[in-house]
Design an enzyme around this catalytic site. Structure first.
Site, PDB file in Angstrom:
ATOM      1  N   GLU A 104      37.896  21.608  41.738  1.00 57.85           N
ATOM      2  CA  GLU A 104      38.991  22.078  41.271  1.00 57.85           C
ATOM      3  C   GLU A 104      38.689  23.726  41.158  1.00 57.85           C
ATOM      4  O   GLU A 104      37.637  24.001  41.049  1.00 57.85           O
ATOM      5  CB  GLU A 104      39.313  21.690  39.882  1.00 57.85           C
ATOM      6  CG  GLU A 104      40.670  22.352  39.335  1.00 57.85           C
ATOM      7  CD  GLU A 104      41.977  22.179  40.167  1.00 57.85           C
ATOM      8  OE1 GLU A 104      41.999  22.489  41.437  1.00 57.85           O
ATOM      9  OE2 GLU A 104      42.937  21.972  39.522  1.00 57.85           O
ATOM     10  N   ASP A 105      39.761  24.542  41.514  1.00 54.32           N
ATOM     11  CA  ASP A 105      39.634  25.847  41.519  1.00 54.32           C
ATOM     12  C   ASP A 105      39.503  26.455  40.117  1.00 54.32           C
ATOM     13  O   ASP A 105      38.481  27.101  39.778  1.00 54.32           O
ATOM     14  CB  ASP A 105      40.553  26.883  42.267  1.00 54.32           C
ATOM     15  CG  ASP A 105      42.063  26.345  41.792  1.00 54.32           C
ATOM     16  OD1 ASP A 105      42.222  25.306  40.915  1.00 54.32           O
ATOM     17  OD2 ASP A 105      42.808  27.209  42.243  1.00 54.32           O
ATOM     18  N   ASP A 108      42.940  25.690  33.506  1.00 49.77           N
ATOM     19  CA  ASP A 108      43.694  27.020  32.859  1.00 49.77           C
ATOM     20  C   ASP A 108      44.157  25.930  31.355  1.00 49.77           C
ATOM     21  O   ASP A 108      43.376  25.788  30.645  1.00 49.77           O
ATOM     22  CB  ASP A 108      44.798  27.543  33.496  1.00 49.77           C
ATOM     23  CG  ASP A 108      45.500  28.626  32.744  1.00 49.77           C
ATOM     24  OD1 ASP A 108      44.908  29.378  32.138  1.00 49.77           O
ATOM     25  OD2 ASP A 108      46.778  28.832  33.253  1.00 49.77           O
ATOM     26  N   LYS A 136      38.897  28.382  32.096  1.00 45.61           N
ATOM     27  CA  LYS A 136      39.295  29.158  31.113  1.00 45.61           C
ATOM     28  C   LYS A 136      39.886  28.611  29.712  1.00 45.61           C
ATOM     29  O   LYS A 136      40.998  28.412  29.336  1.00 45.61           O
ATOM     30  CB  LYS A 136      40.786  30.031  31.601  1.00 45.61           C
ATOM     31  CG  LYS A 136      40.632  31.103  32.706  1.00 45.61           C
ATOM     32  CD  LYS A 136      41.810  32.032  32.616  1.00 45.61           C
ATOM     33  CE  LYS A 136      42.770  31.499  33.626  1.00 45.61           C
ATOM     34  NZ  LYS A 136      43.918  32.610  33.802  1.00 45.61           N
ATOM     35  N   PHE A 157      43.998  36.891  34.388  1.00 51.11           N
ATOM     36  CA  PHE A 157      44.425  36.541  35.622  1.00 51.11           C
ATOM     37  C   PHE A 157      43.422  36.777  36.690  1.00 51.11           C
ATOM     38  O   PHE A 157      43.676  37.938  37.026  1.00 51.11           O
ATOM     39  CB  PHE A 157      45.877  36.796  35.851  1.00 51.11           C
ATOM     40  CG  PHE A 157      46.680  35.839  36.952  1.00 51.11           C
ATOM     41  CD1 PHE A 157      47.276  34.691  36.393  1.00 51.11           C
ATOM     42  CD2 PHE A 157      46.793  36.121  37.974  1.00 51.11           C
ATOM     43  CE1 PHE A 157      47.567  33.882  37.257  1.00 51.11           C
ATOM     44  CE2 PHE A 157      47.135  35.337  39.154  1.00 51.11           C
ATOM     45  CZ  PHE A 157      47.653  33.927  38.667  1.00 51.11           C
ATOM     46  N   VAL A 158      43.006  35.712  37.335  1.00 48.68           N
ATOM     47  CA  VAL A 158      42.026  35.909  38.443  1.00 48.68           C
ATOM     48  C   VAL A 158      42.672  35.829  39.906  1.00 48.68           C
ATOM     49  O   VAL A 158      43.457  34.986  39.855  1.00 48.68           O
ATOM     50  CB  VAL A 158      40.739  35.235  38.222  1.00 48.68           C
ATOM     51  CG1 VAL A 158      39.912  36.046  37.029  1.00 48.68           C
ATOM     52  CG2 VAL A 158      40.819  34.018  37.893  1.00 48.68           C
ATOM     53  N   ASP A 164      45.472  32.587  43.925  1.00 52.49           N
ATOM     54  CA  ASP A 164      46.601  33.345  44.356  1.00 52.49           C
ATOM     55  C   ASP A 164      47.197  34.178  43.094  1.00 52.49           C
ATOM     56  O   ASP A 164      47.237  33.511  42.009  1.00 52.49           O
ATOM     57  CB  ASP A 164      47.611  32.558  45.454  1.00 52.49           C
ATOM     58  CG  ASP A 164      48.407  31.875  44.325  1.00 52.49           C
ATOM     59  OD1 ASP A 164      47.935  30.914  43.727  1.00 52.49           O
ATOM     60  OD2 ASP A 164      49.500  31.773  44.312  1.00 52.49           O
ATOM     61  N   ARG A 170      44.435  34.766  48.255  1.00 51.22           N
ATOM     62  CA  ARG A 170      43.633  33.632  48.333  1.00 51.22           C
ATOM     63  C   ARG A 170      42.364  34.131  49.472  1.00 51.22           C
ATOM     64  O   ARG A 170      41.213  33.451  49.169  1.00 51.22           O
ATOM     65  CB  ARG A 170      44.382  32.612  49.144  1.00 51.22           C
ATOM     66  CG  ARG A 170      45.578  32.138  48.200  1.00 51.22           C
ATOM     67  CD  ARG A 170      45.884  30.759  48.557  1.00 51.22           C
ATOM     68  NE  ARG A 170      47.207  30.166  48.003  1.00 51.22           N
ATOM     69  CZ  ARG A 170      47.297  29.487  47.051  1.00 51.22           C
ATOM     70  NH1 ARG A 170      46.346  29.051  46.170  1.00 51.22           N
ATOM     71  NH2 ARG A 170      48.558  29.331  46.432  1.00 51.22           N
TER      72      ARG A 170
HETATM   73  P1  IMP Z   1      46.597  24.072  34.508  1.00 54.63           P
HETATM   74  O1  IMP Z   1      47.384  25.176  33.579  1.00 54.63           O
HETATM   75  O2  IMP Z   1      45.123  23.925  33.783  1.00 54.63           O
HETATM   76  O3  IMP Z   1      47.392  22.970  34.886  1.00 54.63           O
HETATM   77  O4  IMP Z   1      46.352  25.009  36.044  1.00 54.63           O
HETATM   78  C1  IMP Z   1      47.189  24.697  37.042  1.00 54.63           C
HETATM   79  C2  IMP Z   1      47.084  26.054  38.173  1.00 54.63           C
HETATM   80  O5  IMP Z   1      47.413  27.127  37.985  1.00 54.63           O
HETATM   81  C3  IMP Z   1      45.616  25.994  38.562  1.00 54.63           C
HETATM   82  O6  IMP Z   1      45.059  24.977  39.549  1.00 54.63           O
HETATM   83  C4  IMP Z   1      45.640  27.299  39.465  1.00 54.63           C
HETATM   84  O7  IMP Z   1      46.255  27.076  40.638  1.00 54.63           O
HETATM   85  C5  IMP Z   1      46.614  28.104  38.714  1.00 54.63           C
HETATM   86  N1  IMP Z   1      45.923  29.229  37.603  1.00 54.63           N
HETATM   87  C6  IMP Z   1      45.682  28.966  36.491  1.00 54.63           C
HETATM   88  N2  IMP Z   1      45.060  30.244  36.157  1.00 54.63           N
HETATM   89  C7  IMP Z   1      45.092  31.070  37.345  1.00 54.63           C
HETATM   90  C8  IMP Z   1      44.576  32.404  37.498  1.00 54.63           C
HETATM   91  O8  IMP Z   1      43.992  33.081  36.515  1.00 54.63           O
HETATM   92  N3  IMP Z   1      44.761  32.766  38.698  1.00 54.63           N
HETATM   93  C9  IMP Z   1      45.263  32.243  39.627  1.00 54.63           C
HETATM   94  N4  IMP Z   1      45.888  30.791  39.636  1.00 54.63           N
HETATM   95  C10 IMP Z   1      45.716  30.232  38.297  1.00 54.63           C
HETATM   96 MG    MG Z   2      48.140  28.887  42.155  1.00 59.40          MG
END
Ligand code: IMP
Ligand code: MG
Length: 181
Positions: A104-105, A108, A136, A157-158, A164, A170
């Site tokens: 996973e990238d 969050d 995070k 926010f990265v 992206d 990206r």
């Molecule tokens: P979740 O909030 O953990 O479900 O994350 C969902 C998605 O939000 C991640 O897979 C990213 O695509 C996007 N995301 C969360 N934080 C960031 C950030 O700092 N930069 C860019 N995308 C983010």
């Molecule tokens: Mg995204």
């Protein structure tokens, strides 16, 4: 749609993680994974679009065979902390035959991944583990921890390296902080 090159540069506030730092961590993690999964059927799964760069680099840092697959998932949350996920593009493999590693990238709030993990576990993989490039933890809204995080970052926010802002950035080779101004 962002097309202006000067504005594009202005929005990149600073480099958080350089290409070299990212590659070094990937090499270290992939070496350990190559030892852990040697002789086992390994399937790497990424959720599009964010993790495509991480997947491309990580799979090439492994010294063991691995299959790769991609999913597209949309998660919905109501007023409670429970949610549902709809998989709009699914992996083709029967995962009961594989040890699955989700690459996973970023984790969050933890919402997307906790639901995807739940859904994949129902298909009885031989094992299931999550490796995230970034974590995070300050932003977490659900009780979820990845098995491994290559980097833990503060609540910024990265962008870049697959991540992206409105579908732009990206293709940056590093992880940068997005300039909100
Ligand atoms: P979740 O909030 O953990 O479900 O994350 C969902 C998605 O939000 C991640 O897979 C990213 O695509 C996007 N995301 C969360 N934080 C960031 C950030 O700092 N930069 C860019 N995308 C983010
Ligand atoms: Mg995204």
């Amino acid at each position: 749609m962002l097309t202006d090159a000067a504005e594009y540069q202005r929005k990149i506030k600073r480099v958080i993680l350089s290409e070299e730092e990212i590659q070094a961590k990937i090499a270290e993690s992939a070496k350990a994974m190559s030892e852990e999964y040697e002789g086992k059927p390994l399937l790497l799964v990424s959720i599009l679009n964010g993790a495509y760069v991480f997947m491309a680099d990580y799979c090439r840092a492994l010294s063991i065979p691995a299959e790769i697959s991609f999913m597209v998932a949309k998660s919905y949350y109501g007023t409670q902390s429970t949610g549902t996920v709809t998989i709009t593009k699914d992996i083709e493999q029967d995962i009961s035959q594989y040890h699955v590693v989700i690459l996973e990238d970023i984790v969050d709030t933890g919402r997307t991944l906790s639901l995807v993990v739940e859904k994949l576990k129902e298909r009885n993989p031989l094992s299931l583990k999550v490796v995230t490039l970034l974590d995070k933890p300050d932003r977490r809204l659900v009780d979820y921890q990845p098995d491994e995080a290559l980097f833990t970052i503060p609540d910024l926010f990265v962008i870049g390296y697959g991540l992206d802002y409105n579908e732009a950035f990206r293709n940056l080779p590093f992880i940068g902080e997005y300039n909100v101004e």
